[in-house]
Design a protein around this motif. Structure first.
Motif, PDB file in Angstrom:
ATOM      1  N   PHE A 197     -54.418  14.371  -5.882  1.00 26.28           N
ATOM      2  CA  PHE A 197     -53.597  15.563  -6.117  1.00 26.28           C
ATOM      3  C   PHE A 197     -52.284  15.201  -6.810  1.00 26.28           C
ATOM      4  N   ALA A 198     -51.665  14.115  -6.362  1.00 31.39           N
ATOM      5  CA  ALA A 198     -50.333  13.758  -6.854  1.00 31.39           C
ATOM      6  C   ALA A 198     -50.358  12.979  -8.157  1.00 31.39           C
ATOM      7  N   TRP A 199     -51.482  12.250  -8.405  1.00 29.65           N
ATOM      8  CA  TRP A 199     -51.454  11.277  -9.502  1.00 29.65           C
ATOM      9  C   TRP A 199     -52.733  11.263 -10.323  1.00 29.65           C
ATOM     10  N   ALA A 200     -53.680  12.150  -9.990  1.00 31.86           N
ATOM     11  CA  ALA A 200     -54.951  12.254 -10.714  1.00 31.86           C
ATOM     12  C   ALA A 200     -55.775  10.974 -10.636  1.00 31.86           C
ATOM     13  N   ARG A 201     -55.625  10.244  -9.553  1.00 33.42           N
ATOM     14  CA  ARG A 201     -56.469   9.087  -9.265  1.00 33.42           C
ATOM     15  C   ARG A 201     -56.529   8.964  -7.752  1.00 33.42           C
ATOM     16  N   SER A 202     -57.624   8.449  -7.227  1.00 32.06           N
ATOM     17  CA  SER A 202     -57.804   8.465  -5.776  1.00 32.06           C
ATOM     18  C   SER A 202     -57.401   7.161  -5.099  1.00 32.06           C
ATOM     19  N   ARG A 203     -56.952   6.168  -5.888  1.00 34.47           N
ATOM     20  CA  ARG A 203     -56.562   4.883  -5.314  1.00 34.47           C
ATOM     21  C   ARG A 203     -55.227   4.427  -5.891  1.00 34.47           C
ATOM     22  N   LEU A 204     -54.534   3.608  -5.123  1.00 35.13           N
ATOM     23  CA  LEU A 204     -53.330   2.970  -5.633  1.00 35.13           C
ATOM     24  C   LEU A 204     -53.730   1.713  -6.400  1.00 35.13           C
ATOM     25  N   PRO A 205     -53.082   1.423  -7.530  1.00 35.89           N
ATOM     26  CA  PRO A 205     -53.448   0.233  -8.306  1.00 35.89           C
ATOM     27  C   PRO A 205     -53.170  -1.053  -7.540  1.00 35.89           C
ATOM     28  N   HIS A 206     -53.929  -2.085  -7.854  1.00 35.69           N
ATOM     29  CA  HIS A 206     -53.827  -3.334  -7.094  1.00 35.69           C
ATOM     30  C   HIS A 206     -52.465  -3.998  -7.251  1.00 35.69           C
ATOM     31  N   ASP A 207     -51.758  -3.712  -8.365  1.00 37.32           N
ATOM     32  CA  ASP A 207     -50.470  -4.361  -8.609  1.00 37.32           C
ATOM     33  C   ASP A 207     -49.290  -3.459  -8.263  1.00 37.32           C
TER      34      ASP A 207
ATOM     35  N   GLU B  51     -58.999  20.397  -5.107  1.00 34.47           N
ATOM     36  CA  GLU B  51     -60.385  19.934  -5.141  1.00 34.47           C
ATOM     37  C   GLU B  51     -61.288  20.992  -5.756  1.00 34.47           C
ATOM     38  N   ILE B  52     -61.042  22.263  -5.428  1.00 33.96           N
ATOM     39  CA  ILE B  52     -61.839  23.355  -5.994  1.00 33.96           C
ATOM     40  C   ILE B  52     -61.611  23.456  -7.500  1.00 33.96           C
ATOM     41  N   ASN B  53     -60.352  23.359  -7.923  1.00 25.25           N
ATOM     42  CA  ASN B  53     -60.020  23.504  -9.342  1.00 25.25           C
ATOM     43  C   ASN B  53     -60.542  22.353 -10.184  1.00 25.25           C
ATOM     44  N   SER B  54     -60.666  21.171  -9.562  1.00 21.34           N
ATOM     45  CA  SER B  54     -61.134  20.016 -10.330  1.00 21.34           C
ATOM     46  C   SER B  54     -62.651  19.951 -10.373  1.00 21.34           C
TER      47      SER B  54
END
Length: 229
Positions: free
Chosen positions: A162-172, A226-229
């Motif tokens: 929702f906040a960043w258009a990705r579901s994980r934080l980057p490894h770095d 989630e519905i909109n995406s």
């Protein structure tokens, strides 16, 4: 698609195994259909040249190569992205440009390097968060982190999506000083839902009057997203 679809695979198999009579009846030319339904020539003028029965294997090879090369540009972009995470290794004695690091990682470790960790580290996210309209000691900030702590693994991933258009934080993320989440607390109506500007990892959070209200409104926002995406 980089792989042949099932229908075309069956068609090519029929070409290979067909009788000479059936093959000539079909009247194949040196052209083929791509995944987007475009008809292309396998070489200049190929659409006007009939494939001879004895050349059918060469024809099939040309079709397969055309489909495998169909998304070459897109595949190269993916490759460049992969190599931006896994460093190149350019010594001539190695037959690959991938770092030997690749061969020391498990599949799970490689996935984390490329995609990030599926577990959202709240302590890390908290350290990398900046605030506007409130301070780290404000009740609304404390409520927010209490709400995040109470979310399931899946809902934490939904929040990052929702906040960043990705579901994980980057490894770095821990070492990358350019990555910050901004929580902007606004004096809009308490009935309003949180909003996000994903390009900037920015969440506009209304000044809710209780932790429970914040939790309910945040969950509504995640469901709507989630519905909109």
């Amino acid at each position: 698609s980089l792989m042949l679809d099932k229908n075309q695979s069956r068609q090519l198999l029929r070409i290979i195994t067909s009788s000479e009579h059936d093959f000539k009846e079909a009247g194949y030319t040196y052209s083929t259909s791509m995944s987007d339904k475009r008809i292309i020539e396998l070489f200049p003028g190929g659409q006007n040249q009939v494939v001879e029965y004895e050349d059918r294997l060469s024809y099939v090879e040309l079709v397969v190569n055309a489909r495998l090369e169909e998304n070459a540009n897109q595949t190269d972009v993916v490759r460049q992205g992969f190599l931006s995470v896994i460093p190149r290794y350019t010594q001539q004695r190695f037959q690959t440009e991938l770092s030997p690091l690749c061969y020391l990682l498990t599949l799970e470790e490689l996935e984390q390097r490329v995609c990030g960790d599926p577990e959202i580290d709240l302590d890390l996210l908290k350290r990398k968060t900046q605030y506007k309209g409130a301070t780290v000691n404000s009740n609304v900030v404390k409520w927010f982190w209490n709400v995040m702590k109470g979310l399931s693994k899946e809902d934490r991933q939904r929040f990052i999506q929702f906040a960043w258009a990705r579901s994980r934080l980057p490894h770095d993320m821990a070492t990358n000083n350019n990555i910050k989440m901004l929580l902007n607390f606004t004096k809009t109506s308490e009935q309003a839902l949180p909003k996000a500007q994903t390009c900037f990892f920015l969440v506009d959070m209304p000044m809710y009057s209780s932790e429970e209200q914040m939790r309910q409104k945040l969950m509504q926002a995640l469901e709507c997203d989630e519905i909109n995406s």
